[in-house]
Motif scaffolding. Structure first.
Motif, PDB file in Angstrom:
ATOM      1  N   GLU A 247       0.831  -1.201   0.000  1.00 50.62           N
ATOM      2  CA  GLU A 247       0.000   0.000   0.000  1.00 50.62           C
ATOM      3  C   GLU A 247       0.865   1.251   0.000  1.00 50.62           C
ATOM      4  OE1 GLU A 247      -4.035  -1.422   2.397  1.00 50.62           O
ATOM      5  OE2 GLU A 247      -2.275  -0.777   3.529  1.00 50.62           O
ATOM      6  N   TRP A 248       1.924   1.212   0.796  1.00 50.44           N
ATOM      7  CA  TRP A 248       2.788   2.388   0.901  1.00 50.44           C
ATOM      8  C   TRP A 248       3.422   2.702  -0.462  1.00 50.44           C
ATOM      9  CZ3 TRP A 248       7.097   4.944  -0.011  1.00 50.44           C
ATOM     10  CH2 TRP A 248       7.351   6.098   0.728  1.00 50.44           C
ATOM     11  N   GLU A 249       3.997   1.698  -1.122  1.00 50.05           N
ATOM     12  CA  GLU A 249       4.647   1.963  -2.410  1.00 50.05           C
ATOM     13  C   GLU A 249       3.637   2.388  -3.468  1.00 50.05           C
ATOM     14  OE1 GLU A 249       7.196  -0.365  -5.830  1.00 50.05           O
ATOM     15  OE2 GLU A 249       7.742  -0.726  -3.739  1.00 50.05           O
ATOM     16  N   TYR A 250       2.491   1.743  -3.491  1.00 53.73           N
ATOM     17  CA  TYR A 250       1.445   2.102  -4.454  1.00 53.73           C
ATOM     18  C   TYR A 250       1.041   3.560  -4.268  1.00 53.73           C
ATOM     19  CZ  TYR A 250      -3.178   2.083  -6.709  1.00 53.73           C
ATOM     20  OH  TYR A 250      -4.274   2.366  -7.498  1.00 53.73           O
ATOM     21  N   ALA A 251       0.847   3.973  -3.029  1.00 50.47           N
ATOM     22  CA  ALA A 251       0.456   5.350  -2.742  1.00 50.47           C
ATOM     23  C   ALA A 251       1.574   6.325  -3.088  1.00 50.47           C
ATOM     24  CB  ALA A 251       0.071   5.484  -1.276  1.00 50.47           C
ATOM     25  N   ALA A 252       2.817   5.954  -2.798  1.00 51.82           N
ATOM     26  CA  ALA A 252       3.950   6.833  -3.067  1.00 51.82           C
ATOM     27  C   ALA A 252       4.107   7.099  -4.562  1.00 51.82           C
ATOM     28  CB  ALA A 252       5.233   6.225  -2.516  1.00 51.82           C
ATOM     29  N   ARG A 253       3.787   6.091  -5.376  1.00 48.22           N
ATOM     30  CA  ARG A 253       3.914   6.249  -6.830  1.00 48.22           C
ATOM     31  C   ARG A 253       2.871   7.232  -7.376  1.00 48.22           C
ATOM     32  NH1 ARG A 253       7.306   2.767  -9.444  1.00 48.22           N
ATOM     33  NH2 ARG A 253       8.215   1.122  -8.156  1.00 48.22           N
ATOM     34  N   GLY A 254       1.783   7.408  -6.698  1.00 51.86           N
ATOM     35  CA  GLY A 254       0.798   8.399  -7.103  1.00 51.86           C
ATOM     36  C   GLY A 254       0.226   8.196  -8.492  1.00 51.86           C
ATOM     37  N   GLY A 255       0.107   6.945  -8.905  1.00 46.59           N
ATOM     38  CA  GLY A 255      -0.446   6.657 -10.216  1.00 46.59           C
ATOM     39  C   GLY A 255       0.599   6.523 -11.308  1.00 46.59           C
ATOM     40  N   LEU A 256       1.858   6.844 -11.030  1.00 40.41           N
ATOM     41  CA  LEU A 256       2.931   6.665 -12.006  1.00 40.41           C
ATOM     42  C   LEU A 256       3.294   5.179 -12.068  1.00 40.41           C
ATOM     43  CD1 LEU A 256       5.188   9.736 -11.114  1.00 40.41           C
ATOM     44  CD2 LEU A 256       3.420   9.562 -12.881  1.00 40.41           C
ATOM     45  N   SER A 257       3.843   4.738 -13.168  1.00 37.43           N
ATOM     46  CA  SER A 257       4.071   3.298 -13.346  1.00 37.43           C
ATOM     47  C   SER A 257       5.458   2.846 -12.910  1.00 37.43           C
ATOM     48  CB  SER A 257       3.825   2.903 -14.801  1.00 37.43           C
ATOM     49  OG  SER A 257       4.658   3.647 -15.682  1.00 37.43           O
ATOM     50  N   SER A 258       6.507   3.241 -13.629  1.00 41.43           N
ATOM     51  CA  SER A 258       7.850   2.748 -13.313  1.00 41.43           C
ATOM     52  C   SER A 258       8.816   3.887 -13.031  1.00 41.43           C
ATOM     53  CB  SER A 258       8.368   1.906 -14.488  1.00 41.43           C
ATOM     54  OG  SER A 258       7.572   0.758 -14.668  1.00 41.43           O
ATOM     55  N   GLU A 259       8.285   5.024 -12.585  1.00 40.65           N
ATOM     56  CA  GLU A 259       9.153   6.153 -12.268  1.00 40.65           C
ATOM     57  C   GLU A 259       9.905   5.897 -10.964  1.00 40.65           C
ATOM     58  OE1 GLU A 259       6.675   7.680 -15.452  1.00 40.65           O
ATOM     59  OE2 GLU A 259       6.381   6.338 -13.745  1.00 40.65           O
ATOM     60  N   ILE A 260      11.018   6.579 -10.815  1.00 40.63           N
ATOM     61  CA  ILE A 260      11.924   6.336  -9.690  1.00 40.63           C
ATOM     62  C   ILE A 260      11.444   7.006  -8.405  1.00 40.63           C
ATOM     63  CG2 ILE A 260      14.301   6.596  -8.876  1.00 40.63           C
ATOM     64  CD1 ILE A 260      15.097   6.774 -11.885  1.00 40.63           C
ATOM     65  N   TYR A 261      10.871   8.188  -8.538  1.00 42.38           N
ATOM     66  CA  TYR A 261      10.491   8.997  -7.376  1.00 42.38           C
ATOM     67  C   TYR A 261       8.992   9.333  -7.420  1.00 42.38           C
ATOM     68  CZ  TYR A 261      15.528   9.814  -7.923  1.00 42.38           C
ATOM     69  OH  TYR A 261      16.879   9.644  -8.098  1.00 42.38           O
ATOM     70  N   PRO A 262       8.427   9.834  -6.354  1.00 45.42           N
ATOM     71  CA  PRO A 262       7.013  10.204  -6.371  1.00 45.42           C
ATOM     72  C   PRO A 262       6.679  11.266  -7.415  1.00 45.42           C
ATOM     73  CG  PRO A 262       7.793  10.061  -4.104  1.00 45.42           C
ATOM     74  CD  PRO A 262       8.998   9.954  -4.978  1.00 45.42           C
ATOM     75  N   TRP A 263       7.656  12.072  -7.805  1.00 45.98           N
ATOM     76  CA  TRP A 263       7.430  13.144  -8.771  1.00 45.98           C
ATOM     77  C   TRP A 263       7.821  12.764 -10.199  1.00 45.98           C
ATOM     78  CZ3 TRP A 263      10.854  13.456  -4.634  1.00 45.98           C
ATOM     79  CH2 TRP A 263      12.206  13.247  -4.943  1.00 45.98           C
TER      80      TRP A 263
END
Length: 369
Positions: free
Chosen positions: A216-232
């Protein structure tokens, strides 16, 4: 003055199991730590305060929609315990938009009289169960209520040579984050630190919430991005505008302070990710519910739905001590050392460990009502 690790600091680090910043590498023939799935007794008598997720929505949480993502490392900084990449499906949930603050934790303590792990004298009989057989009992001067405080050396050091930047400080705890004489004045909106996993669990129960699973934590941190390195996205943390509270400069002795902070920062000091979550990279590490197992991803490589983590803990670097997962990195993270602000970066610590760069945030299930 040259910073040396004296015997008391060595014992403090040993007793608090603080070698949580090193990269997890290699294998060990050691057996897994004993299974222990019970909720710590510290939580059993803590009353719940809130009710449904509808109420929680009004208390600083956002709805994270369910979905599927590929969990694991995304660049060459990823470590062995971040692989293999695997498909994960998670149901929707609510998540705090920020890390739990000192003011919020104080409200919990004032309401319940709760005493954190760092405020209690260590129980040697319990401690020695997590240490190699035959480990001698330390001096009573070390078996005191204490926690680990960041103490940077004034010169460059080998970052792979052991964490010489931590001091075992008697009297350090969430109320006195730097030790006796320090306090929380003007830090009400900073993330609470020096909280062990047990303390975070107790707060969550009182608040009618829970800790997030690692997935859940990683899914939320990605914020809908797929294979990006950071939340932004993929832009390096030190390029362009300031994106997170991290260590900028030569770790651990020189911090340029480009982000405006030397240590932790008030919550919401930087831009949120696409889900509206703040500090999913940097500031302080955040406890997750899961046991840490360096090989866990191999067991779910074919895909998994709402994973709850492994049944037991396994850290080849410290095989006798059961560990819990921490995520998100902290103000001490730097590319030359741990790059923990990557969304896939995994770290771990024993549940009774508190440090000056570790806190947490809560999640809640979606109410059926």
């Amino acid at each position: 003055m040259r910073c040396k690790m004296n015997q008391n600091i060595k014992w403090g680090i040993l007793l608090s199991v603080t070698l949580i910043l090193g990269a997890c590498s290699g294998k060990s023939s050691a057996k897994k730590a004993p299974e222990n799935e019970t909720v710590p007794s510290c939580c059993q008598n803590v009353p719940s305060r809130f009710g449904s997720a509808t109420q929680k929505e009004k208390q600083g949480m956002v709805h994270i929609p369910g979905g599927t993502f590929m969990m694991s490392g995304d660049n060459d900084q990823a470590r062995a315990d971040e692989f293999p990449k695997h498909k994960v499906e998670v149901s929707g949930f609510w998540m705090d938009i920020q890390e739990v603050t000192n003011a919020q934790f104080k409200e919990f303590v004032d309401a319940t009289g709760y005493i954190t792990v760092a405020e209690k004298k260590p129980d040697w009989e319990e401690m020695k169960k997590q240490l190699p057989p035959g480990t001698p009992k330390p001096d009573e001067s070390v078996l005191v209520a204490a926690s680990l405080v960041f103490n940077p050396p004034n010169h460059a050091v080998n970052v792979n040579g052991g964490p010489v930047w931590w001091n075992w400080v008697q009297g350090a705890n969430w109320k006195q984050p730097e030790g006796p004489g320090s306090d929380l004045k003007n830090k009400e909106n900073y993330p609470v630190v020096h909280v062990a996993w047990e303390d975070a669990m107790a707060y969550c129960k009182w608040a009618g919430k829970r800790l997030p699973t690692e997935a859940e934590w990683e899914y939320a941190a990605r914020g809908g991005l797929s294979s990006e390195i950071y939340p932004w996205g993929n832009q390096n943390v030190d390029e362009g505008s300031v994106k997170a509270n991290s260590w900028q400069g030569q770790f651990p002795n020189q911090n340029t302070g480009r982000d405006g902070f030397y240590a932790s920062s008030p919550v919401k000091s930087f831009q949120p990710n696409a889900f509206g979550l703040y500090d999913m990279a940097g500031n302080v590490w955040e406890w997750c519910a899961d046991w840490y197992d360096a090989d866990y991803y191999k067991t779910v490589k074919d895909g998994v739905v709402n994973p709850q983590g492994p049944k037991t803990s396994y850290d080849p670097q410290d095989p006798t001590v059961p560990k819990r997962v921490t995520r998100g990195g902290s103000f001490l993270c730097n590319d030359a050392y741990c790059s923990g602000y990557r969304v896939a970066a995994r770290m771990k610590s024993s549940s009774d460990t508190g440090l000056s760069h570790t806190g947490f945030r809560c999640v809640a299930d979606i109410s059926e009502n």
